[in-house]
Design a protein around this motif. Structure first.
Motif, PDB file in Angstrom:
ATOM      1  N   LEU A  66      17.343  46.054  53.999  1.00  0.00           N
ATOM      2  CA  LEU A  66      16.369  46.576  53.182  1.00  0.00           C
ATOM      3  C   LEU A  66      16.914  46.616  51.705  1.00  0.00           C
ATOM      4  N   SER A  67      16.185  45.957  50.919  1.00  0.00           N
ATOM      5  CA  SER A  67      16.888  46.216  49.382  1.00  0.00           C
ATOM      6  C   SER A  67      16.663  47.753  48.690  1.00  0.00           C
ATOM      7  N   GLY A  68      17.368  47.998  47.793  1.00  0.00           N
ATOM      8  CA  GLY A  68      17.364  49.246  47.065  1.00  0.00           C
ATOM      9  C   GLY A  68      16.124  49.955  47.331  1.00  0.00           C
ATOM     10  N   ARG A  69      15.060  49.090  46.776  1.00  0.00           N
ATOM     11  CA  ARG A  69      13.706  49.861  46.471  1.00  0.00           C
ATOM     12  C   ARG A  69      13.112  50.190  47.851  1.00  0.00           C
ATOM     13  N   ALA A  70      13.272  49.190  48.950  1.00  0.00           N
ATOM     14  CA  ALA A  70      12.765  49.344  50.177  1.00  0.00           C
ATOM     15  C   ALA A  70      13.297  50.362  50.936  1.00  0.00           C
ATOM     16  N   ALA A  71      14.668  50.556  50.602  1.00  0.00           N
ATOM     17  CA  ALA A  71      15.523  51.626  51.311  1.00  0.00           C
ATOM     18  C   ALA A  71      15.071  52.924  51.053  1.00  0.00           C
ATOM     19  N   ALA A  72      14.885  53.114  49.571  1.00  0.00           N
ATOM     20  CA  ALA A  72      14.467  54.339  49.032  1.00  0.00           C
ATOM     21  C   ALA A  72      13.053  54.818  49.775  1.00  0.00           C
ATOM     22  N   ARG A  73      12.154  53.792  49.766  1.00  0.00           N
ATOM     23  CA  ARG A  73      10.804  54.149  50.498  1.00  0.00           C
ATOM     24  C   ARG A  73      10.899  54.491  51.723  1.00  0.00           C
ATOM     25  N   SER A  74      11.734  53.677  52.545  1.00  0.00           N
ATOM     26  CA  SER A  74      11.792  53.881  54.080  1.00  0.00           C
ATOM     27  C   SER A  74      12.401  55.200  54.613  1.00  0.00           C
ATOM     28  N   GLY A  75      13.195  56.060  53.709  1.00  0.00           N
ATOM     29  CA  GLY A  75      13.843  57.090  54.092  1.00  0.00           C
ATOM     30  C   GLY A  75      15.116  56.953  54.839  1.00  0.00           C
ATOM     31  N   LEU A  76      15.420  55.572  55.012  1.00  0.00           N
ATOM     32  CA  LEU A  76      16.709  55.267  55.897  1.00  0.00           C
ATOM     33  C   LEU A  76      18.061  55.472  55.079  1.00  0.00           C
ATOM     34  N   TRP A  77      18.027  55.699  53.866  1.00  0.00           N
ATOM     35  CA  TRP A  77      19.266  56.090  53.147  1.00  0.00           C
ATOM     36  C   TRP A  77      19.387  57.572  52.771  1.00  0.00           C
ATOM     37  N   ASP A  78      19.819  57.989  53.826  1.00  0.00           N
ATOM     38  CA  ASP A  78      19.974  59.520  53.950  1.00  0.00           C
ATOM     39  C   ASP A  78      21.372  60.150  54.523  1.00  0.00           C
TER      40      ASP A  78
ATOM     41  N   TYR B 167      25.370  50.704  56.998  1.00  0.00           N
ATOM     42  CA  TYR B 167      24.674  50.313  58.193  1.00  0.00           C
ATOM     43  C   TYR B 167      24.080  51.625  58.731  1.00  0.00           C
ATOM     44  N   VAL B 168      22.825  51.618  59.179  1.00  0.00           N
ATOM     45  CA  VAL B 168      22.129  52.959  59.972  1.00  0.00           C
ATOM     46  C   VAL B 168      21.302  52.340  61.249  1.00  0.00           C
ATOM     47  N   ARG B 169      21.229  53.316  61.979  1.00  0.00           N
ATOM     48  CA  ARG B 169      20.544  52.974  63.316  1.00  0.00           C
ATOM     49  C   ARG B 169      19.054  53.469  63.227  1.00  0.00           C
ATOM     50  N   GLY B 170      18.087  52.648  63.332  1.00  0.00           N
ATOM     51  CA  GLY B 170      16.775  52.956  63.301  1.00  0.00           C
ATOM     52  C   GLY B 170      16.383  53.192  64.526  1.00  0.00           C
ATOM     53  N   THR B 171      15.158  53.594  64.842  1.00  0.00           N
ATOM     54  CA  THR B 171      14.549  53.930  66.304  1.00  0.00           C
ATOM     55  C   THR B 171      13.969  52.837  66.839  1.00  0.00           C
ATOM     56  N   THR B 172      12.838  52.043  65.790  1.00  0.00           N
ATOM     57  CA  THR B 172      12.178  50.729  66.497  1.00  0.00           C
ATOM     58  C   THR B 172      11.814  49.886  65.232  1.00  0.00           C
ATOM     59  N   LEU B 173      11.881  48.894  65.723  1.00  0.00           N
ATOM     60  CA  LEU B 173      11.771  47.623  64.713  1.00  0.00           C
ATOM     61  C   LEU B 173      10.698  46.845  65.401  1.00  0.00           C
ATOM     62  N   SER B 174       9.373  46.518  64.517  1.00  0.00           N
ATOM     63  CA  SER B 174       8.282  45.919  65.250  1.00  0.00           C
ATOM     64  C   SER B 174       8.015  44.502  64.440  1.00  0.00           C
ATOM     65  N   VAL B 175       7.759  43.512  65.031  1.00  0.00           N
ATOM     66  CA  VAL B 175       7.322  42.308  64.285  1.00  0.00           C
ATOM     67  C   VAL B 175       6.256  41.894  65.395  1.00  0.00           C
ATOM     68  N   GLY B 176       5.080  41.988  64.696  1.00  0.00           N
ATOM     69  CA  GLY B 176       3.935  41.406  65.571  1.00  0.00           C
ATOM     70  C   GLY B 176       3.700  42.406  66.765  1.00  0.00           C
ATOM     71  N   GLU B 177       3.660  41.717  68.055  1.00  0.00           N
ATOM     72  CA  GLU B 177       3.659  42.359  69.105  1.00  0.00           C
ATOM     73  C   GLU B 177       5.001  42.463  69.980  1.00  0.00           C
ATOM     74  N   PHE B 178       5.954  42.308  69.101  1.00  0.00           N
ATOM     75  CA  PHE B 178       7.305  42.264  69.526  1.00  0.00           C
ATOM     76  C   PHE B 178       8.071  43.752  68.986  1.00  0.00           C
ATOM     77  N   THR B 179       8.559  44.481  69.826  1.00  0.00           N
ATOM     78  CA  THR B 179       9.327  45.713  69.506  1.00  0.00           C
ATOM     79  C   THR B 179      10.631  45.760  69.938  1.00  0.00           C
ATOM     80  N   PHE B 180      11.545  46.227  69.028  1.00  0.00           N
ATOM     81  CA  PHE B 180      13.067  46.221  69.324  1.00  0.00           C
ATOM     82  C   PHE B 180      13.525  47.781  69.027  1.00  0.00           C
ATOM     83  N   GLU B 181      14.058  48.124  70.089  1.00  0.00           N
ATOM     84  CA  GLU B 181      14.693  49.451  70.267  1.00  0.00           C
ATOM     85  C   GLU B 181      15.888  49.480  69.304  1.00  0.00           C
ATOM     86  N   ARG B 182      16.189  50.520  68.743  1.00  0.00           N
ATOM     87  CA  ARG B 182      17.587  50.977  68.082  1.00  0.00           C
ATOM     88  C   ARG B 182      17.953  49.907  67.132  1.00  0.00           C
ATOM     89  N   PRO B 183      17.224  49.511  66.157  1.00  0.00           N
ATOM     90  CA  PRO B 183      17.827  48.292  65.538  1.00  0.00           C
ATOM     91  C   PRO B 183      18.856  48.683  64.511  1.00  0.00           C
TER      92      PRO B 183
END
Length: 383
Positions: free
Chosen positions: A205-217, A239-255
């Motif tokens: 995620l770029s700087g602007r997207a990172a700020a909006r996502s709340g993942l820079w914490d 590097y941070v660990r998310g909970t889920t990442l979804s692309v269309g019908e596909f979901t990936f855990e702990r991205p």
């Protein structure tokens, strides 16, 4: 000689009608052209002869609108450098590395590209000499089959998309070659990311997207790093660990997500990287400018991050200052803090803090002008 945008398009895009062998191009009902690819350590590689020399390994980098080649390699095979145009890098920086024209590039399948244009690059990761950009993969229908290790190109169109799911995606409109953007959701944060086989992580995620996502914490576990790419290097990142990442019908855990520091500038929201992409077989459909996908049975992507949790800046005396300590990291647990001074030759310090799980790290550290002390910790994953 100055290369026009039309020349870049003709050289950088996979104009299959001109590129395939004549005997195959004249055949009716042409089958797909199959090229072997290799997936190693978070990179996709393809072998090619350039000016009849090789084979040499090139990255497949769909995140780059341009194909590129290292200056040293271009010089070694006698390619002449011409004046280029500004390119915007991962952090919004601008660089002009110039262009090279290769009269012939040939893949193992026999596919031939005439007068192919490459942007110059200082270096790339790994042992490759360059990379093929997005235009190679958006001009015609093609498959990325990461299990079979094949890139299949359909000169007459794929036709049958049975068993595939259409992803929320589109080809961008760019001056040089289109790239692919896909709608992605990370922990509920929805954004568009560029499909990038040249990025090893699950997403960036770029700087602007990172700020909006709340993942820079600062309160949540992270591993400090720096994002590098064309245009500008050394963007503070994590590097941070998310909970889920979804692309269309596909979901990936702990991205595993790289986030750039809020305030850094980029022309895009970020990248969807190989850590996710290699768990899908992908098909580009040129006529609609979309991507289709199916699960391929791969359960894990390339999930690598620095296990010390330290970022060091070199000092004039040859030692290092700790620029960042990741929350929850082994270095943080050992009591190391931002601003501490580490004694030793900088290259040796970098080697000392790198490595795999179980490695013992011993550093000589001084805090706030105090006396040096020995600090020990063991490398281990924590994200």
């Amino acid at each position: 000689m100055r290369i026009s945008r039309r020349g870049i398009m003709a050289g950088g895009a996979a104009v299959v009608a001109a590129a395939v062998p004549v005997s195959r191009a004249l055949a009716a009902g042409r089958p797909p052209i199959v090229n072997s690819i290799a997936l190693e350590k978070g990179r996709v590689w393809i072998a090619a002869l350039i000016e009849g020399k090789g084979p040499h390994f090139f990255l497949i980098d769909t995140g780059s609108a341009l194909s590129f080649i290292t200056d040293d390699f271009a010089k070694s095979i006698g390619l002449e450098k011409t004046k280029g145009q500004p390119r915007y890098g991962i952090g919004g920086g601008v660089s002009d590395y110039g262009w090279y024209i290769a009269k012939e590039v040939r893949l193992a399948s026999g596919t031939r590209f005439a007068d192919m244009v490459f942007a110059g690059a200082r270096s790339i990761d790994g042992e490759g000499v360059g990379g093929f950009g997005s235009g190679m993969f958006t001009s015609y229908d093609s498959d990325f089959d990461f299990v079979k290790g094949e890139w299949r190109v359909y000169p007459d169109g794929r036709g049958d998309f049975a068993g595939l799911k259409k992803l929320p995606s589109h080809f961008t409109k760019e001056r040089i070659a289109p790239r692919i953007e896909i709608d992605v959701s990370i922990d509920g944060f929805a954004t568009e990311l560029v499909l990038d086989t040249g990025a090893s992580m699950d997403a960036l995620l770029s700087g602007r997207a990172a700020a909006r996502s709340g993942l820079w914490d600062d309160s949540k576990p992270y591993a400090p790093t720096q994002a590098k790419g064309f245009g500008r290097e050394g963007i503070p990142s994590r590097y941070v660990r998310g909970t889920t990442l979804s692309v269309g019908e596909f979901t990936f855990e702990r991205p595993l997500v790289m986030v750039n520091a809020p305030g850094t500038v980029s022309r895009q929201n970020g990248l969807l990287g190989l850590g996710v992409l290699q768990r899908l077989n992908l098909t580009t459909q040129a006529s609609s400018g979309t991507v289709w996908a199916a699960r391929n049975g791969v359960t894990k992507g390339w999930n690598s991050y620095p296990l010390s949790g330290l970022w060091l800046d070199q000092r004039k005396d040859g030692g290092a200052t700790i620029a960042d300590v990741g929350t929850g990291s082994p270095a943080a647990a050992a009591g190391l803090k931002k601003g501490d001074v580490v004694t030793g030759a900088f290259p040796e310090l970098l080697r000392a803090i790198a490595g795999g799980p179980g490695k013992q790290v011993t550093l000589t550290v001084a805090s706030g002008g105090g006396a040096p002390r020995a600090v020990q910790y063991t490398l281990a994953p924590w994200l």
